[in-house]
Design a protein around this motif. Structure first.
Motif, PDB file in Angstrom:
ATOM      1  N   ARG B 149      -0.880  11.115  13.953  1.00 56.66           N
ATOM      2  CA  ARG B 149      -1.641   9.942  14.367  1.00 56.66           C
ATOM      3  C   ARG B 149      -0.969   9.300  15.568  1.00 56.66           C
ATOM      4  N   PRO B 150      -1.750   8.750  16.423  1.00 57.93           N
ATOM      5  CA  PRO B 150      -1.268   8.250  17.714  1.00 57.93           C
ATOM      6  C   PRO B 150      -0.812   6.796  17.706  1.00 57.93           C
ATOM      7  N   ASP B 151      -0.908   6.159  16.589  1.00 54.22           N
ATOM      8  CA  ASP B 151      -0.611   4.732  16.623  1.00 54.22           C
ATOM      9  C   ASP B 151       0.800   4.356  16.189  1.00 54.22           C
ATOM     10  N   ILE B 152       1.652   5.338  16.158  1.00 53.68           N
ATOM     11  CA  ILE B 152       3.041   5.037  15.817  1.00 53.68           C
ATOM     12  C   ILE B 152       3.885   5.327  17.051  1.00 53.68           C
ATOM     13  N   ASP B 156       8.976   2.848  16.628  1.00 50.15           N
ATOM     14  CA  ASP B 156       8.686   2.722  15.202  1.00 50.15           C
ATOM     15  C   ASP B 156       9.375   3.825  14.420  1.00 50.15           C
ATOM     16  N   LEU B 157       9.176   5.017  14.935  1.00 50.79           N
ATOM     17  CA  LEU B 157       9.718   6.166  14.233  1.00 50.79           C
ATOM     18  C   LEU B 157      11.235   6.073  14.161  1.00 50.79           C
ATOM     19  N   ARG B 159      13.023   3.459  14.194  1.00 53.19           N
ATOM     20  CA  ARG B 159      13.378   2.416  13.228  1.00 53.19           C
ATOM     21  C   ARG B 159      13.297   2.946  11.813  1.00 53.19           C
ATOM     22  N   ALA B 160      12.224   3.653  11.583  1.00 54.35           N
ATOM     23  CA  ALA B 160      12.057   4.217  10.245  1.00 54.35           C
ATOM     24  C   ALA B 160      13.229   5.144   9.943  1.00 54.35           C
ATOM     25  N   PHE B 162      16.262   5.096  11.173  1.00 55.13           N
ATOM     26  CA  PHE B 162      17.472   4.313  10.901  1.00 55.13           C
ATOM     27  C   PHE B 162      17.402   3.716   9.506  1.00 55.13           C
ATOM     28  N   GLY B 163      16.261   3.199   9.214  1.00 51.04           N
ATOM     29  CA  GLY B 163      16.089   2.576   7.913  1.00 51.04           C
ATOM     30  C   GLY B 163      16.406   3.539   6.787  1.00 51.04           C
ATOM     31  N   MET B 164      15.871   4.723   6.888  1.00 55.85           N
ATOM     32  CA  MET B 164      16.088   5.714   5.831  1.00 55.85           C
ATOM     33  C   MET B 164      17.560   6.096   5.726  1.00 55.85           C
ATOM     34  N   PHE B 184       7.501  10.444   5.054  1.00 58.48           N
ATOM     35  CA  PHE B 184       7.060   9.674   6.205  1.00 58.48           C
ATOM     36  C   PHE B 184       6.311  10.550   7.209  1.00 58.48           C
ATOM     37  N   GLY B 187       2.992  11.224   6.093  1.00 55.45           N
ATOM     38  CA  GLY B 187       2.122  10.076   6.287  1.00 55.45           C
ATOM     39  C   GLY B 187       1.676   9.962   7.732  1.00 55.45           C
ATOM     40  N   LEU B 188       2.453  10.560   8.567  1.00 53.31           N
ATOM     41  CA  LEU B 188       2.177  10.496   9.995  1.00 53.31           C
ATOM     42  C   LEU B 188       1.086  11.476  10.411  1.00 53.31           C
TER      43      LEU B 188
END
Lengths: 217, 217
Positions: B149-152, B156-157, B159-160, B162-164, B184, B187-188
Motif C-alpha cells: 500500500r502506498p500510504d505508508i 513510518d516504516l 519508526r515501526a 525502531f519500535g519493534m 507488519f 499488513g502493508l
DNA sequence: GAAGATACGGAGGCACCCTCCGTTTAACAA
DNA sequence: TTGTTAAACGGAGGGTGCCTCCGTATCTTC
C-alpha cells in the motif's frame, strides 16, 4: 494476613498522607519531565523530605509502579467494556487507539513505562501483566472468531503497541502511531490466500485489487 | 595570522589520534552499558582526560552520532544491495530482518539510538535520514510494483522498525521482533478487498479457546 | 630553534542519588 | 490525660557523574 496475635497497629495518619502526597507529586513531575526527573524535585513538590520519599518508595521503579498502577487500571477497564462490542477486530483496534490517546496525555510517563518494562523490573509484574490480560481478552475474542491469526500472543501485541507509541518526537507522532497500528492490525488478519510462507513468499501473482486505502476512521 | 593564504594548518596529530581513541572507547562502552553509560568511563577507557572528550564531542549526542555513523552506513549499504533482488517485498522483509540481527549485536547502542532519535537531536539529521532513504528505496520499489500500500512513508516504516526493536528485555526478543515485523509487512500488503470474508477463515474457528489465562499468580 | 596555535588534563562547582540516624509524632494503654 | 514506644520524619553527608575553565604541554610552521 494477620496471624498470631491480633495486634495490627493502625497505620499512622501522617504516613498515609505523605504517601499520597508523594504519589501525586510524582505523577505531575513524571508527566512533565519524563522518567529522568529528579526524585528530589518530587519530594520538594510533595512537601516532604527526601528520606520520606525513599522510605515509601525505595527505588525509582517502585514509585513508577505505584504511579502507573491506576493509569494502567483505566486502560484495563476500557478493555473490559470493549469486550462487549460486536466486532472483535474493531474492538481491538479501538482499544489500541484509545491507548495512543491515553499515552498522548502522559508524555513523559510513557517513556518511563517503556523504560521500566524494558528493564524488566517489578513494574512489569503488575502493569505489563495487567495490560497483557486486557489486550489478551480482546485478542482472543478476535482469534476465536477466526478473524485474526492465532500465532501472535497478547505479549507480542502489547510490545508492538509500546513500540509504536514509543516514538513521540514530532508533534505528529500520534497520527503516525495510529496509522502504524492500523497497518499492524491489518497484518494480523487472517489472510485469505496469503502468507503461510513468510520468508519465501512467492508473491501471489495476482493480487488484483488496487491499493486498499480503506483505513481511516 | 597572516598570510598568505588560506591554507589551513594541518590538524594536530595528537588531536586526531585522541578523537579516534575516544570513538573507539565510546563504541565499546555504549555497546555494553547503554546510553546512560558514564562519559567519564569513556574518557578513562580511551586514556584521555574528560576535558579532551568534551572538546571533541561537546554533547553526549555528538558522541552518539559519531559512533553510529558507520554503523548506520552498513545498514544503508545493505539496502543498496537488496535493491537488486527480484521480489521487492521480500527485499524489504529481508532488510528489516537484517536490521534486527544488526541490533542484536549492539544492545545498548540501539537504546541509545532510539533515545537520540526521540530527542530530536542532530543525530536525526544523519542517521535517521540515512536509514529513511535506505528503507525508502526498498519501500518505493515494492509500492511501485503494486505490492504494498502506498500510504505508508519510509519514516513510518522506520519508526515501526525502531519500535519493534526497542523491546529487548527478554532473551527471546529477537524472534518476537521478527514475528512482529512480519505481521507488519503483511499488513502493508495491498489487500484484495479489505477484509474479505473468504471462507477460509473457518480454519481456526475451532481453536481451543483456552488461549491465555495462564496468568501468573 | 622559536613562536604561536592548538590540544591536553583534571580540578572544581553543581546536581542528583541514596543512606543513615537523631528527632518528632501518632497510636495505644493505663 | 499522660506515658510509652514503635513508626515516620527530614535532611545532612558521602558518592558519582556532568560539564566548564584554564594553566600547562605539545605540535606545526617558519
Amino acid at each position: 494476613m494477620d496471624d498470631h496475635s491480633d495486634q495490627t497497629r493502625k497505620p499512622r495518619a501522617d504516613a498515609v498522607r505523605n504517601r499520597e502526597r508523594v504519589l501525586e507529586a510524582a505523577k505531575a513531575v513524571f508527566s512533565a519531565g519524563g522518567p529522568e526527573a529528579s526524585l528530589e524535585a518530587v519530594a520538594k513538590r510533595a512537601g516532604v523530605g527526601i528520606g520520606t520519599l525513599y522510605r515509601h518508595f525505595p527505588t525509582r521503579e517502585d514509585l513508577f509502579e505505584a504511579v502507573y498502577r491506576r493509569e494502567v487500571e483505566q486502560l484495563s477497564e476500557l478493555a473490559e467494556q470493549l469486550k462487549n462490542s460486536k466486532d472483535p477486530v474493531d474492538a481491538l483496534r479501538r482499544w489500541l487507539r484509545s491507548g495512543v490517546e491515553f499515552v498522548a496525555t502522559k508524555k513523559g510517563m510513557m517513556a518511563a513505562l517503556a523504560l521500566a518494562v524494558q528493564s524488566g523490573s517489578e513494574l512489569h509484574v503488575f502493569s505489563f501483566d495487567r495490560l497483557t490480560k486486557a489486550i489478551g481478552s480482546l485478542l482472543d475474542r478476535a482469534v476465536s472468531a477466526g478473524e485474526l491469526r492465532p500465532d501472535i500472543s497478547p505479549e507480542d501485541l502489547l510490545r508492538a503497541f509500546f513500540g509504536m507509541c514509543y516514538i513521540h518526537d514530532q508533534p505528529r507522532w500520534q497520527s503516525t502511531a495510529l496509522r502504524l497500528l492500523d497497518v499492524f492490525v491489518d497484518g494480523l488478519r487472517v489472510q485469505p490466500a496469503g502468507k503461510a510462507e513468510t520468508g519465501t513468499s512467492k508473491a501471489r501473482a495476482a493480487r488484483g485489487a488496487k491499493p486498499a486505502m480503506k483505513r481511516k476512521r
